[in-house]
Design a protein around this motif. Structure first.
Motif, PDB file in Angstrom:
ATOM      1  N   ASP A  57      38.117  31.616  64.664  1.00  0.00           N
ATOM      2  CA  ASP A  57      37.480  31.533  65.842  1.00  0.00           C
ATOM      3  C   ASP A  57      37.930  33.007  66.738  1.00  0.00           C
ATOM      4  O   ASP A  57      39.405  33.485  66.521  1.00  0.00           O
ATOM      5  CB  ASP A  57      37.956  30.309  66.486  1.00  0.00           C
ATOM      6  N   LEU A  58      37.244  33.353  67.490  1.00  0.00           N
ATOM      7  CA  LEU A  58      37.484  34.456  68.193  1.00  0.00           C
ATOM      8  C   LEU A  58      38.448  34.297  69.304  1.00  0.00           C
ATOM      9  O   LEU A  58      39.572  34.855  69.551  1.00  0.00           O
ATOM     10  CB  LEU A  58      36.026  35.031  68.949  1.00  0.00           C
ATOM     11  N   LYS A  59      38.086  33.268  70.266  1.00  0.00           N
ATOM     12  CA  LYS A  59      39.062  32.831  71.635  1.00  0.00           C
ATOM     13  C   LYS A  59      39.637  31.481  71.275  1.00  0.00           C
ATOM     14  O   LYS A  59      39.319  30.477  71.163  1.00  0.00           O
ATOM     15  CB  LYS A  59      37.970  32.577  72.612  1.00  0.00           C
ATOM     16  N   MET A  60      41.128  31.677  71.137  1.00  0.00           N
ATOM     17  CA  MET A  60      41.857  30.666  71.086  1.00  0.00           C
ATOM     18  C   MET A  60      43.132  30.761  72.036  1.00  0.00           C
ATOM     19  O   MET A  60      43.112  31.905  72.529  1.00  0.00           O
ATOM     20  CB  MET A  60      42.482  30.602  69.634  1.00  0.00           C
ATOM     21  N   VAL A  91      30.356  43.704  71.548  1.00  0.00           N
ATOM     22  CA  VAL A  91      31.533  44.403  71.640  1.00  0.00           C
ATOM     23  C   VAL A  91      32.388  43.893  70.360  1.00  0.00           C
ATOM     24  O   VAL A  91      33.181  44.394  69.552  1.00  0.00           O
ATOM     25  CB  VAL A  91      32.427  44.687  73.117  1.00  0.00           C
ATOM     26  N   THR A  92      32.777  42.529  70.639  1.00  0.00           N
ATOM     27  CA  THR A  92      33.567  41.772  69.700  1.00  0.00           C
ATOM     28  C   THR A  92      32.901  41.566  68.352  1.00  0.00           C
ATOM     29  O   THR A  92      33.757  41.803  67.203  1.00  0.00           O
ATOM     30  CB  THR A  92      33.860  40.349  70.338  1.00  0.00           C
ATOM     31  N   ALA A  93      31.777  41.662  68.018  1.00  0.00           N
ATOM     32  CA  ALA A  93      30.971  41.883  66.877  1.00  0.00           C
ATOM     33  C   ALA A  93      31.459  43.010  66.083  1.00  0.00           C
ATOM     34  O   ALA A  93      31.845  43.105  64.903  1.00  0.00           O
ATOM     35  CB  ALA A  93      29.457  41.595  66.838  1.00  0.00           C
ATOM     36  N   VAL A  94      31.250  44.213  66.764  1.00  0.00           N
ATOM     37  CA  VAL A  94      31.421  45.558  66.209  1.00  0.00           C
ATOM     38  C   VAL A  94      32.996  45.840  65.947  1.00  0.00           C
ATOM     39  O   VAL A  94      33.391  46.299  64.860  1.00  0.00           O
ATOM     40  CB  VAL A  94      30.959  46.623  67.337  1.00  0.00           C
ATOM     41  N   LYS A  98      34.730  46.391  62.254  1.00  0.00           N
ATOM     42  CA  LYS A  98      35.959  47.657  62.121  1.00  0.00           C
ATOM     43  C   LYS A  98      36.926  47.109  61.851  1.00  0.00           C
ATOM     44  O   LYS A  98      37.765  47.826  61.030  1.00  0.00           O
ATOM     45  CB  LYS A  98      35.818  48.402  63.530  1.00  0.00           C
ATOM     46  N   LEU A  99      37.534  46.163  62.106  1.00  0.00           N
ATOM     47  CA  LEU A  99      38.953  45.514  62.100  1.00  0.00           C
ATOM     48  C   LEU A  99      39.037  45.062  60.385  1.00  0.00           C
ATOM     49  O   LEU A  99      39.860  44.717  59.874  1.00  0.00           O
ATOM     50  CB  LEU A  99      39.375  44.437  62.986  1.00  0.00           C
ATOM     51  N   LYS A 146      33.076  44.556  76.938  1.00  0.00           N
ATOM     52  CA  LYS A 146      33.228  45.867  76.714  1.00  0.00           C
ATOM     53  C   LYS A 146      34.479  46.525  77.414  1.00  0.00           C
ATOM     54  O   LYS A 146      35.323  47.165  76.903  1.00  0.00           O
ATOM     55  CB  LYS A 146      32.136  46.911  77.032  1.00  0.00           C
ATOM     56  N   VAL A 147      34.343  46.275  78.601  1.00  0.00           N
ATOM     57  CA  VAL A 147      35.385  46.771  79.471  1.00  0.00           C
ATOM     58  C   VAL A 147      36.786  45.895  79.220  1.00  0.00           C
ATOM     59  O   VAL A 147      37.941  46.586  79.136  1.00  0.00           O
ATOM     60  CB  VAL A 147      35.132  46.649  80.879  1.00  0.00           C
ATOM     61  N   LEU A 148      36.954  44.853  79.032  1.00  0.00           N
ATOM     62  CA  LEU A 148      37.891  43.885  78.635  1.00  0.00           C
ATOM     63  C   LEU A 148      38.524  44.437  77.222  1.00  0.00           C
ATOM     64  O   LEU A 148      39.803  44.680  77.468  1.00  0.00           O
ATOM     65  CB  LEU A 148      37.359  42.537  78.426  1.00  0.00           C
ATOM     66  N   THR A 149      37.723  44.779  76.404  1.00  0.00           N
ATOM     67  CA  THR A 149      38.117  45.405  75.115  1.00  0.00           C
ATOM     68  C   THR A 149      38.968  46.403  75.314  1.00  0.00           C
ATOM     69  O   THR A 149      39.838  47.039  74.874  1.00  0.00           O
ATOM     70  CB  THR A 149      37.041  45.499  74.184  1.00  0.00           C
TER      71      THR A 149
END
Length: 180
Positions: A57-60, A91-94, A98-99, A146-149
């Motif tokens: 999950d992305l957000k935990m 943004v989070t998908a990219v 990448k990770l 995007k800005v949060l990242t």
């Protein structure tokens, strides 16, 4: 910890209902399933057990699922990693890919969709291109992400960069993103 004849599947998600339903569905399909409720718990599990497949999950609470991806990748280069989230953004998908994530899928998703995404080895050039551009609400969500990242998840720094009050940004982040 698990039967070595079955593929090992780690579900990292803080939603107890979702993990219970997904675990049952995967177990019925022949997987040995272990659940971690946070990125930190998953990291501790990796010290003694390495899964073949992972749904993150992305957000935990605690660390984001994005922070877990390099840890998982370091444990096994062959591990298949799916980022599964109700807070999907470009943004989070990219960043997930990448990770080192194998794939990225927005919630809701069922066990068959999750397994299909984990099995997918290549991109699909025939993927449909949307006929309509994103809505203004969706564009706002994408820009905030995007800005949060760019500010490493720091809410205060992001709010300053966006020229908005921190509480306003927090309220916007608590809402689920619009689909389009």
């Amino acid at each position: 910890m698990t039967d070595t004849d079955q593929p090992r599947f780690l579900v990292v998600d803080d939603d107890p209902t979702f993990t219970r339903v997904l675990s049952r569905a995967l177990t019925r399909r022949g997987y040995s399933v272990t659940v971690a409720r946070s990125a930190e718990e998953a990291g501790r599990l990796l010290e003694q057990w390495v899964p073949d497949l992972v749904s993150v999950d992305l957000k935990m609470e605690g660390a984001s699922g994005l922070r877990l991806i390099p840890v998982l990748r370091a444990a096994s280069a062959d591990m298949r990693i799916l980022v599964l989230t109700g807070y999907a953004s470009i943004v989070t998908a990219v960043e997930a890919i990448k990770l080192g994530a194998t794939n990225y899928l927005p919630k809701p998703a069922d066990a068959d969709q999750i397994l299909a995404a984990l099995a997918q080895n290549e991109g699909d050039a025939d993927t449909e291109v949307e006929a309509q551009p994103m809505s203004v609400d969706r564009l706002e969500w994408e820009h905030i992400q995007k800005v949060l990242t760019e500010h490493d998840g720091n809410i205060s720094a992001t709010a300053r960069a966006l020229g908005m009050h921190r509480r306003t940004l927090q309220r916007k982040l608590l809402k689920r993103p619009v689909k389009r």
